[in-house]
Scaffold this active site. Structure first.
Site, short mmCIF file in Angstrom:
data_model
loop_
_atom_site.label_atom_id
_atom_site.label_comp_id
_atom_site.label_asym_id
_atom_site.label_seq_id
_atom_site.Cartn_x
_atom_site.Cartn_y
_atom_site.Cartn_z
N GLU A 149 0.82 -0.70 -0.25
CA GLU A 149 -0.02 -0.22 -0.03
C GLU A 149 0.61 1.39 0.35
O GLU A 149 1.64 1.44 0.32
CB GLU A 149 -0.99 -0.41 1.45
N ASP A 150 0.52 2.52 -0.19
CA ASP A 150 1.23 4.09 -0.36
C ASP A 150 1.41 3.93 1.01
O ASP A 150 1.84 4.78 1.38
CB ASP A 150 0.90 4.69 -1.25
N ASP A 180 -3.51 6.29 6.52
CA ASP A 180 -4.53 7.64 7.29
C ASP A 180 -5.20 7.13 7.85
O ASP A 180 -4.53 6.67 8.95
CB ASP A 180 -4.40 8.47 5.48
N PHE A 184 -0.84 16.11 4.01
CA PHE A 184 -0.76 15.69 2.88
C PHE A 184 0.65 15.94 1.80
O PHE A 184 0.78 16.70 1.49
CB PHE A 184 -2.60 16.37 2.25
N ARG A 196 1.81 12.70 -9.67
CA ARG A 196 2.30 11.33 -9.52
C ARG A 196 4.17 10.73 -9.89
O ARG A 196 4.49 9.97 -9.42
CB ARG A 196 1.39 10.02 -10.03
P1 IMP Z 1 -6.90 5.81 4.73
O1 IMP Z 1 -8.28 4.77 3.85
O2 IMP Z 1 -7.44 7.34 5.43
O3 IMP Z 1 -6.32 5.21 5.81
O4 IMP Z 1 -6.38 6.42 3.30
C1 IMP Z 1 -5.44 5.51 2.80
C2 IMP Z 1 -5.91 6.25 1.09
O5 IMP Z 1 -5.72 7.33 1.08
C3 IMP Z 1 -4.60 5.68 0.43
O6 IMP Z 1 -4.45 4.08 -0.02
C4 IMP Z 1 -4.12 6.91 -0.47
O7 IMP Z 1 -4.75 6.46 -1.59
C5 IMP Z 1 -4.70 8.02 -0.04
N1 IMP Z 1 -4.28 9.12 0.99
C6 IMP Z 1 -3.90 8.80 2.19
N2 IMP Z 1 -3.74 10.59 2.61
C7 IMP Z 1 -2.62 10.74 1.38
C8 IMP Z 1 -2.18 11.59 1.07
O8 IMP Z 1 -1.28 12.30 1.91
N3 IMP Z 1 -1.61 11.98 -0.28
C9 IMP Z 1 -2.21 11.05 -1.52
N4 IMP Z 1 -2.84 10.28 -1.39
C10 IMP Z 1 -3.33 9.69 0.49
MG MG Z 2 -4.75 8.03 -4.13
#
Ligand code: IMP
Ligand code: MG
Length: 173
Positions: free
Chosen positions: A98-99, A102, A151, A164
């Site tokens: 995963e990237d 959050d 972010f 990207r």
């Molecule tokens: P979560 O479900 O809130 O944990 O968010 C996860 C997804 O949100 C990640 O797989 C990212 O694609 C996107 N995301 C969360 N934070 C960022 C950020 O700082 N920059 C870009 N994408 C983000």
């Molecule tokens: Mg994303």
């Protein structure tokens, strides 16, 4: 439109050093196993491409598409699948790439979904973790970097699909 400034948070050199370490660790942990790497699109594509080249083992790569942010910079809380993995994962050693974690909602969904497909083992590797933002506790096996409540874009990560292609990870200001 106001021009956004880009401030480097993690340089490409720092990222590559950490990936070398993670690759060594994963290589040691998965020796003799049937490793299937699942790259979570779109954000993890660059991290995954570099990480698999740092893993010295036979492995296969699959792609899984999810969308939770749309064009916003905060999580919608709703995880939408845009591409599924169409091979059997039964008896495989699955590693999700995963990237960024959050809120944790996306990976919580991913772990539940992939465990229902009966892999022999299921682990999670994330490029980034934002510990202050976690709402859903998740077990993370490998983590590249912990970062603050910012972010970030670049190195595969986007804001409304842009940025990207940046080599470094940057903060938009
Ligand atoms: P979560 O479900 O809130 O944990 O968010 C996860 C997804 O949100 C990640 O797989 C990212 O694609 C996107 N995301 C969360 N934070 C960022 C950020 O700082 N920059 C870009 N994408 C983000
Ligand atoms: Mg994303």
């Amino acid at each position: 439109m106001k021009t956004k400034k880009l401030k480097v948070l993690l340089s490409k050199g720092k990222i590559q050093k950490r990936i070398t370490q993670l690759g060594k660790q994963i290589t040691a942990d998965y020796k003799g196993k049937d490793l299937v790497v699942i790259c979570v699109l779109k954000g993890a594509f660059m991290f995954c491409a570099d990480l698999i080249r740092a893993i010295d083992l036979p492995l296969t790569v699959e792609f899984f598409g999810v969308q939770s942010y749309g064009d916003n910079t905060h999580s919608s809380g709703i995880v939408k699948t845009t591409l599924d993995v169409d091979i059997s994962l039964e008896g495989k050693d699955v590693l999700i790439i995963e990237d960024v974690i959050d809120t944790g909602l996306t990976v919580d969904y991913l772990l539940k979904y992939f465990s229902s497909r009966n892999p022999r083992s299921l682990k999670l590797c994330t490029f980034l973790l934002k510990p202050e933002c976690i709402q859903q506790k998740v077990d993370i096996d490998y983590c590249g970097f912990k970062i603050g409540k910012k972010f970030v874009v670049g190195y595969g990560l986007d804001a409304a699909q842009l940025y990207r292609n940046l080599k470094d990870l940057v903060i938009l200001t």
